[in-house]
Structure formats: C-alpha cells, structure tokens
Design an enzyme around this catalytic site. Sequence first.
Site, PDB file in Angstrom:
ATOM      1  N   VAL A  37       9.842  -4.484 -12.492  1.00 29.54           N
ATOM      2  CA  VAL A  37       8.440  -4.251 -12.177  1.00 29.54           C
ATOM      3  C   VAL A  37       7.556  -5.250 -12.924  1.00 29.54           C
ATOM      4  O   VAL A  37       6.568  -5.753 -12.377  1.00 29.54           O
ATOM      5  CB  VAL A  37       8.028  -2.797 -12.517  1.00 29.54           C
ATOM      6  CG1 VAL A  37       6.534  -2.583 -12.298  1.00 29.54           C
ATOM      7  CG2 VAL A  37       8.834  -1.807 -11.688  1.00 29.54           C
ATOM      8  N   CYS A  38       7.921  -5.571 -14.143  1.00 31.59           N
ATOM      9  CA  CYS A  38       7.088  -6.435 -14.996  1.00 31.59           C
ATOM     10  C   CYS A  38       6.730  -7.767 -14.340  1.00 31.59           C
ATOM     11  O   CYS A  38       5.555  -8.152 -14.357  1.00 31.59           O
ATOM     12  CB  CYS A  38       7.764  -6.662 -16.341  1.00 31.59           C
ATOM     13  SG  CYS A  38       8.043  -5.131 -17.271  1.00 31.59           S
ATOM     14  N   PRO A  39       7.688  -8.505 -13.741  1.00 27.79           N
ATOM     15  CA  PRO A  39       7.281  -9.781 -13.154  1.00 27.79           C
ATOM     16  C   PRO A  39       6.323  -9.627 -11.976  1.00 27.79           C
ATOM     17  O   PRO A  39       5.488 -10.501 -11.743  1.00 27.79           O
ATOM     18  CB  PRO A  39       8.596 -10.430 -12.722  1.00 27.79           C
ATOM     19  CG  PRO A  39       9.586  -9.330 -12.673  1.00 27.79           C
ATOM     20  CD  PRO A  39       9.123  -8.305 -13.664  1.00 27.79           C
ATOM     21  N   LEU A  81       2.879  -9.222 -13.728  1.00 30.12           N
ATOM     22  CA  LEU A  81       2.431 -10.454 -14.372  1.00 30.12           C
ATOM     23  C   LEU A  81       2.103 -11.524 -13.333  1.00 30.12           C
ATOM     24  O   LEU A  81       1.157 -12.290 -13.500  1.00 30.12           O
ATOM     25  CB  LEU A  81       3.484 -10.942 -15.362  1.00 30.12           C
ATOM     26  CG  LEU A  81       3.752  -9.999 -16.540  1.00 30.12           C
ATOM     27  CD1 LEU A  81       4.892 -10.527 -17.401  1.00 30.12           C
ATOM     28  CD2 LEU A  81       2.523  -9.766 -17.372  1.00 30.12           C
TER      29      LEU A  81
END
Length: 187
Positions: free
Chosen positions: A46-48, A51
């Site tokens: 999920v993080c990329p 970002l």
Amino acid sequence: MSLINTEVKPFKATAFHNGEFVEITEADLKGKWSVVFFYPADFTFVCPTELGDLADNYAELQSRDVEVYSVSTDTHFTHKAWHSSSETIGKIQYPMVGDPTGVISRNFEVMIEEVGLAERGTFIIDPEGVIQVMEISAGNIGRDASELLRKIKAAQYVAKHPGEVCPAKWKEGEATLTPSLDLVGKI
C-alpha cells in the site's frame, strides 16, 4: 491527549532528497506549511501507492507553499535503494525521512511498538510548527492525496480568515461559516 494545536517536538534525522542525504530537524517544518506523512515500511504494497499519489500531487502542494516529508522507520539508505529501484518511488521529489530509532514516530504518537513500524499517520503543520490536522489510518487502508489537499486548503483558509470555519466537504472558493448565536440550530 491530542496533538492538535501542539508544537512539533524536537528531532534530528537523515533524509534522502533529490539524490542526496540531508539532515532534517523540526526547524525545517517552520516558515511554511508542512505535511508529515508516516507509513509502515519501504518495499511494501500500500505504501508505494500512497507515496506515488503524493508525488503526483507534489507540484500543487509546492504551489501552496507546502513541503511534504514522508517518514518510515527505514533508514535513509533504504529510502535511496527503494527510490532507485521502483518506478513509482522514483517519481518522489520530496524528502524521504529515515526514522530507524523511532524518535519521530514516537513524537507524533504513531509508533507500533511491538513491530517497530509507524502507523499510517498524516499531519498538517502550520508555519509556526503547530499541528493543525492529524489523521491515523489502519495499515490496510491507503490514503488519498486529493483528500489531503482539501484539508490543507481548508487549514490555510481558516488561518488567513480568523472567525470563519469550513463546513463538511468545503472546497476552495465555496462559502464558509461564521459561527454565531444566530446559526445555532439553523444548520
């Protein structure tokens, strides 16, 4: 106790920014609006997406005099490696702050102690270094930069227009409210 209307606590960290390692402190959050955007870890799922979404909206944030600082408990070296190896993360132009000691994550009360990772925490900080907005999301729920932009616009508006408030779903240019006894029970 809420962190709203509190000043950012002191910290010193190294960030990967524009191909270099740079020092970041709480003093860097003063003088302009800032977003401190915590996420659990580099090289995840999920993080990329989050970002990358911020990277896609970075020019608009910059045009509003807002700097973004993404923060995870990874090191600045890991941030560089991720930036170099991922097309999505390679778009990032804002500082990627390493917080391997967890000092910043603890200062903002987003540290998940049992795993040493940060929650998905978003903080909007005014030019005086005071937290105006905070939002914490569960690890499996990604955030949306357009929602963040709306909140930044509202925070900037009310900072410039004391005595006015932005109602739900307020968009830039729409009517605001001026709280008064006359409005009680009429909204």
